[in-house]
Design an enzyme around this catalytic site. Structure first.
Site, PDB file in Angstrom:
ATOM      1  N   ASN A   7       0.893  -1.016   0.047  1.00 33.87           N
ATOM      2  CA  ASN A   7      -0.011   0.115   0.304  1.00 33.87           C
ATOM      3  C   ASN A   7       1.006   1.248   0.061  1.00 33.87           C
ATOM      4  O   ASN A   7       1.428   1.653   1.128  1.00 33.87           O
ATOM      5  CB  ASN A   7      -0.666   0.036   1.292  1.00 33.87           C
ATOM      6  N   ARG A  90      -2.318  -2.043  -3.642  1.00 28.82           N
ATOM      7  CA  ARG A  90      -3.540  -1.378  -3.321  1.00 28.82           C
ATOM      8  C   ARG A  90      -3.801  -0.062  -4.345  1.00 28.82           C
ATOM      9  O   ARG A  90      -2.826   0.700  -4.308  1.00 28.82           O
ATOM     10  CB  ARG A  90      -3.804  -0.855  -1.901  1.00 28.82           C
ATOM     11  N   HIS A 179     -12.914   2.736   0.394  1.00 28.04           N
ATOM     12  CA  HIS A 179     -12.861   1.804   1.334  1.00 28.04           C
ATOM     13  C   HIS A 179     -13.537   0.261   0.811  1.00 28.04           C
ATOM     14  O   HIS A 179     -14.058  -0.425   1.648  1.00 28.04           O
ATOM     15  CB  HIS A 179     -13.658   2.088   2.658  1.00 28.04           C
ATOM     16  N   ARG A 238     -12.094  15.357   8.097  1.00 26.05           N
ATOM     17  CA  ARG A 238     -12.949  15.691   6.913  1.00 26.05           C
ATOM     18  C   ARG A 238     -14.426  16.065   7.398  1.00 26.05           C
ATOM     19  O   ARG A 238     -15.019  15.173   8.211  1.00 26.05           O
ATOM     20  CB  ARG A 238     -13.146  14.692   5.984  1.00 26.05           C
ATOM     21  N   GLU A 381      -7.739  -5.296   5.376  1.00 28.41           N
ATOM     22  CA  GLU A 381      -7.576  -4.853   3.826  1.00 28.41           C
ATOM     23  C   GLU A 381      -6.546  -5.703   3.393  1.00 28.41           C
ATOM     24  O   GLU A 381      -6.609  -6.232   2.171  1.00 28.41           O
ATOM     25  CB  GLU A 381      -7.417  -3.612   3.718  1.00 28.41           C
TER      26      GLU A 381
END
Ligand code: ADP
Length: 393
Positions: A7, A90, A179, A238, A381
């Site tokens: 990643n 990823r 996601h 955010r 993940e």
């Protein structure tokens, strides 16, 4: 098969070497602060844990250092780099082009590059990671797993915005979602746990980034992040959903530039903007001490999640299970409690004692009278990427 999962971010590379199909993590770690004055490499096996400061000018150097650790005669785990049969990358944005895990070719790399404008912070380092891995592990197959792929099943009624059609047709402005790997992994686990394929599930991923997905019969049918990763839930830094007029007001009347507005909405808002901290543990501690802003921020956070639960239960016309996952979802009994309070109208009722249990495994925390299962499922993940790479090959 040994699969290296990478990643790659703008200044970091997270990695895990996984043996599939037995799902064993052989080693894992992180290269961070690439390109800065002092970088850092972390390497961990069952028996060793190394944190080494080093100058890491670029991603190639970083990944070569990872390879050196993996092949080291003392602390390494492999005799030759050729034992790694595949590298799973990823990749954040696959646009509308990639609906599944894809073997990387020159053409695939070109499309990932064409999508830079849609994911300027993520796709460039993702592509850099691919190009570096091709050099460092030339014998391995390189495979891309896209965060957006799981959401490609979201129908037009949900993925289009009500703006002039040419923005969709020509400029590809639509909901893409993110996601995906995490939502897909926990949904798969929930379906196994429920032993029922035809399910209506709402998956709630609460980490630094937060999102929710409506999942019907294993497929994503709606999702709270959109064209970019800013919509929906209140996140660490955010804002999530906000009236577009605010953005225009910031620009026209308060004089902020688009770049500044982007920083405000993505890096200075959310829980950080409300409380001064983006770490939920700090906010929970402040709230317990009576800090009013911390209490309000937690209430706002849970309120927004509740609104999405209501809307997703409506679009699916029912609900079998809620899933809480990622750092906050897995660990914060406070948020789970706030979210699940007064939802018995929807058949959602939490067991307060089960909610307090700490565990690394899948658990259901609903009361005996709850019609809807409430599941806490640790996300993984990297494992999902490795399993998808294995299946694809
Ligand atoms: P990322 O999106 O970076 O992978 P994580 O999934 O690790 O993030 O989630 C990070 C968030 O999880 C942080 O807000 C952190 O405060 C929160 N978190 C971690 N452990 C706990 C805990 N025990 N209680 C409450 N929040 C927690």
């Amino acid at each position: 098969m040994k699969i290296l999962v990478l990643n790659a971010g703008s200044s970091s590379i997270k990695y895990q070497l996984i043996q599939i199909p037995d799902n064993k993590v052989i080693c894992q770690g992180l290269v961070e602060r690439i390109g800065e004055e002092k970088g850092m490499i972390h390497y961990q096996t069952e028996r060793h844990r190394i944190n080494q400061e080093s100058i890491i000018p670029d991603h190639t150097t970083g990944l070569n250092m990872v390879a050196d650790f993996i092949l080291d005669s003392q602390i390494g785990m492999l005799k030759s780099a050729d034992e790694i049969e595949a590298v799973g990358h990823r990749v954040v944005h696959g646009g509308s082009y990639f609906v599944q895990t894809t073997l990387i070719t020159e053409k695939v790399k070109k499309v990932i590059k064409d999508l830079f404008s849609l994911a300027p912070l993520h796709n460039p380092p993702n592509l850099a990671g691919i190009e570096v891995a091709e050099k460092v592990f030339p014998k391995a197959k390189q495979v891309a797993v896209f965060d957006t792929a799981f959401h490609q099943t979201i129908p037009e009624v949900a993925h289009r915005y009500a703006i002039p059609n040419h923005f969709y047709e020509k400029d590809h402005i639509r909901l893409y979602g993110f996601h995906g790997t995490s939502h897909q992994y926990v949904a798969k686990k929930a379906i196994e746990f429920l032993a029922k394929a035809n399910t209506k599930i709402i998956s709630i991923h609460l980490g630094n980034g937060c999102s929710m997905t409506a999942i019907q019969d294993g497929k994503s049918i709606d999702h709270s992040l959109g064209f970019g990763p800013m919509n929906g839930l209140i996140m660490g830094t955010r804002s999530g959903d906000i009236d577009q007029s605010v953005v225009l007001y910031l620009q026209r009347h308060l004089g902020y530039t688009p770049e500044e507005i982007s920083t405000i909405l993505q890096k200075k808002s959310g829980m950080l903007g409300l409380t001064g901290s983006n770490d939920l543990r700090d906010i929970e501690a402040a709230s317990a001490k009576g800090n009013k802003m911390a209490q309000l921020a937690l209430a706002m956070n849970a309120y927004r999640i509740k609104k999405y639960i209501g809307s997703y239960a409506a679009i699916m016309n029912g609900l079998d299970a809620l899933i809480f996952t990622a750092g906050i979802g897995e660990n914060s009994d406070v948020i789970r409690q706030l979210v699940c309070t007064d939802l018995d109208f929807l058949g959602i009722s939490l067991d307060p004692d089960k909610n307090l249990v700490r565990s690394k495994s899948i658990r259901s925390i609903e009361s005996t009278t709850s019609k809807v299962k409430i599941l806490v499922i640790p996300t993984n993940e990297e494992l999902e990427i490795a399993e998808q790479v294995f299946a694809a090959l």
